[in-house]
Design a protein around this motif. Structure first.
Motif, PDB file in Angstrom:
ATOM      1  N   THR A  88      45.583  52.325  29.677  1.00 39.31           N
ATOM      2  CA  THR A  88      46.182  50.419  29.147  1.00 39.31           C
ATOM      3  C   THR A  88      44.690  50.506  29.867  1.00 39.31           C
ATOM      4  N   HIS A 121      45.914  47.998  41.868  1.00 38.14           N
ATOM      5  CA  HIS A 121      45.410  49.241  40.777  1.00 38.14           C
ATOM      6  C   HIS A 121      45.738  48.106  39.542  1.00 38.14           C
ATOM      7  N   GLY A 122      46.982  47.134  39.541  1.00 42.42           N
ATOM      8  CA  GLY A 122      46.969  46.446  38.226  1.00 42.42           C
ATOM      9  C   GLY A 122      48.518  46.365  38.204  1.00 42.42           C
ATOM     10  N   LYS A 123      49.892  46.441  39.309  1.00 41.09           N
ATOM     11  CA  LYS A 123      50.809  46.612  38.994  1.00 41.09           C
ATOM     12  C   LYS A 123      51.673  44.835  38.213  1.00 41.09           C
ATOM     13  N   HIS A 167      49.739  51.855  44.078  1.00 35.29           N
ATOM     14  CA  HIS A 167      48.509  51.542  45.307  1.00 35.29           C
ATOM     15  C   HIS A 167      47.704  49.859  44.738  1.00 35.29           C
TER      16      HIS A 167
HETATM   17  P1  GDP Z   1      48.399  44.556  41.996  1.00 31.61           P
HETATM   18  O1  GDP Z   1      48.181  44.980  43.266  1.00 31.61           O
HETATM   19  O2  GDP Z   1      48.930  46.327  41.453  1.00 31.61           O
HETATM   20  O3  GDP Z   1      49.632  44.238  41.783  1.00 31.61           O
HETATM   21  O4  GDP Z   1      47.530  44.230  41.199  1.00 31.61           O
HETATM   22  P2  GDP Z   1      46.508  43.286  40.204  1.00 31.61           P
HETATM   23  O5  GDP Z   1      47.665  43.286  39.223  1.00 31.61           O
HETATM   24  O6  GDP Z   1      46.973  42.064  41.291  1.00 31.61           O
HETATM   25  O7  GDP Z   1      44.887  43.530  39.738  1.00 31.61           O
HETATM   26  C1  GDP Z   1      44.372  43.633  40.701  1.00 31.61           C
HETATM   27  C2  GDP Z   1      43.149  43.367  40.495  1.00 31.61           C
HETATM   28  O8  GDP Z   1      42.676  43.972  39.527  1.00 31.61           O
HETATM   29  C3  GDP Z   1      42.725  41.753  40.202  1.00 31.61           C
HETATM   30  O9  GDP Z   1      42.328  41.154  39.904  1.00 31.61           O
HETATM   31  C4  GDP Z   1      42.866  41.675  38.596  1.00 31.61           C
HETATM   32  O10 GDP Z   1      42.466  41.165  37.447  1.00 31.61           O
HETATM   33  C5  GDP Z   1      42.481  43.396  38.166  1.00 31.61           C
HETATM   34  N1  GDP Z   1      43.336  43.882  36.932  1.00 31.61           N
HETATM   35  C6  GDP Z   1      44.411  45.049  36.821  1.00 31.61           C
HETATM   36  N2  GDP Z   1      44.401  45.154  35.726  1.00 31.61           N
HETATM   37  C7  GDP Z   1      42.885  45.464  35.501  1.00 31.61           C
HETATM   38  C8  GDP Z   1      42.784  46.087  34.354  1.00 31.61           C
HETATM   39  O11 GDP Z   1      43.156  46.726  33.162  1.00 31.61           O
HETATM   40  N3  GDP Z   1      40.720  45.975  33.900  1.00 31.61           N
HETATM   41  C9  GDP Z   1      40.319  45.391  34.826  1.00 31.61           C
HETATM   42  N4  GDP Z   1      39.127  45.402  34.780  1.00 31.61           N
HETATM   43  N5  GDP Z   1      40.861  44.751  35.983  1.00 31.61           N
HETATM   44  C10 GDP Z   1      42.081  44.676  35.953  1.00 31.61           C
END
Ligand code: GDP
Ligand code: MG
Length: 371
Positions: free
Chosen positions: A223, A92-94, A89
């Motif tokens: 993670t 979520h941190g991809k 989603h």
């Molecule tokens: P994507 O849309 O799935 O690619 O998600 P992103 O990698 O861009 O991360 C979305 C937001 O979640 C960003 O502000 C990140 O800094 C934050 N984020 C990602 N991984 C983590 C984590 O392990 N812990 C925390 N607290 N925030 C995270």
């Protein structure tokens, strides 16, 4: 490659040569009675009139036969690195997980990591080598699959521990299941106070993703991409899943792979990122990629360096194509340059025929609408 004249073809089908000539014209070929047609063109025309030429699939079959023959020259199938796609989603941190994994790359060093986006990249981490296919979104994954291409061995499903299973999580599960690709779950953001990894496990169990400790077969990793927690464990888990899949390839045969993305560069001409899946690709290799052929002029890795070889599971940017293939197209190396060219032109002809057929169908429909 054998040929047949327009007149002979017409005679064999028991129709007028003029009909064959007009069928050819519809394909954009101006032909005379004595014109020699190659097997593919003849087959296309014959199909037009409801005939099947015995050698109709000649090029395709020859291609297969050649590949088979060439594969005999190969060596042993040895373990190859897994090819991974990260899904999940939004937010979520991809991206963060990919960045964290990339940081473990021992090759990137100080020269800097990935310098260009080529749609896929290879990481050599202490916990093992792996390749990521990084085409934007799930659409690329499903589109490639709908074109018959299988590039992903393992899906890493990223689920935020504070958010749980959301719409795109479910979508990712559905896509992975449809493609029969195993999932390794990364329960991310475990550093957050509101993180509830147990809830994620429960929710995912409802979708058949049951953790090993609950008697299932899905590997779950906790993670924090942000804090760099559990990244090595995630890579090890991917390797473990890869071992279960017994991913192997013979690096000594001629290369075969899939086009991950391709475009026309202003200065460099057509450029394609190819994921090599079997064999080893070298500069100078003749190949067919979808409807186009070519000879590898240069191979460039994700760090912008020119390389002399790309083996199984290695993505490289290829220059030397005669046109721009599509993502998901098969990339096949052949010894014979002429064969490569004739396979490509036969495919182009077929593609044109299909286009024409759908165009004439549309115009007929329009006609009926007007009546
Ligand atoms: P994507 O849309 O799935 O690619 O998600 P992103 O990698 O861009 O991360 C979305 C937001 O979640 C960003 O502000 C990140 O800094 C934050 N984020 C990602 N991984 C983590 C984590 O392990 N812990 C925390 N607290 N925030 C995270
Ligand atoms: Mg992102």
């Amino acid at each position: 490659v054998s040929t047949i004249s327009v007149g002979d073809l017409a005679r064999r089908m028991g129709i007028k040569a003029s009909e064959v000539i007009s069928a050819l014209m519809r394909l954009g070929v101006l032909a005379t009675l004595n014109q020699a047609l190659d097997v593919d063109t003849a087959a296309l025309i014959a199909a037009d009139f409801g005939y099947e030429v015995e050698q109709a699939m000649t090029e395709e079959l020859e291609l297969e036969a050649l590949q088979e023959q060439e594969s005999e020259m190969g060596g042993e199938a040895l373990p190859r690195p897994p090819v991974v796609t990260v899904m999940g989603h939004v937010d979520h941190g991809k991206t963060s997980i990919l960045d964290a994994i990339r940081k473990t790359d021992v090759v990137a060093g100080e020269a800097g990591g990935i310098t260009q986006h080529i749609g896929a990249y290879h990481v050599q981490s202490p916990s093992g080598d792996l390749t990521f296919v990084d085409t934007p979104g799930h659409a690329a994954f499903t589109e490639m699959r709908s074109r018959g291409a299988k590039v992903t061995d393992i899906v890493v499903l990223v689920v935020a521990a504070d958010d749980g299973v959301m719409d795109q999580t479910k979508e990712a599960i559905a896509h992975s299941k449809a493609a029969d690709v195993p999932i390794v779950v990364a329960v991310n953001k475990i550093d957050k106070d509101s993180a509830d990894p147990e809830r994620v496990k429960r929710e995912l169990s409802d979708f058949g993703l049951i953790p090993e400790e609950w008697g299932g077969t899905t590997i779950f990793c906790e993670t924090s991409a942000k804090k760099g927690i559990g990244i090595e464990d995630l890579i090890e888990s991917i390797q473990l899943q890869a071992e279960i899949l017994e991913l192997r390839a013979d690096a000594l045969r001629r290369a075969k792979g899939t086009v991950i993305e391709a475009q026309l560069h202003k200065g460099r001409g057509p450029v394609a990122t190819v994921l090599v899946q079997e064999g080893t690709l070298h500069p100078g290799d003749n190949f067919v990629a979808g409807n186009y052929s070519g000879k590898v002029r240069t191979l460039t890795n994700e760090r912008g360096e020119q390389v002399q070889a790309a083996g199984p599971s290695i993505p490289v940017e290829v220059q030397g194509l005669s046109g721009v293939p599509q993502a998901g197209d098969e990339f096949v190396v052949l010894t014979d340059e002429k064969m490569a060219k004739s396979v490509a032109s036969a495919r182009q002809l077929k593609a044109r025929e299909t286009e024409l057929a759908s165009a004439s169908k549309v115009s007929l429909e329009n006609l009926f609408e007007k009546i």
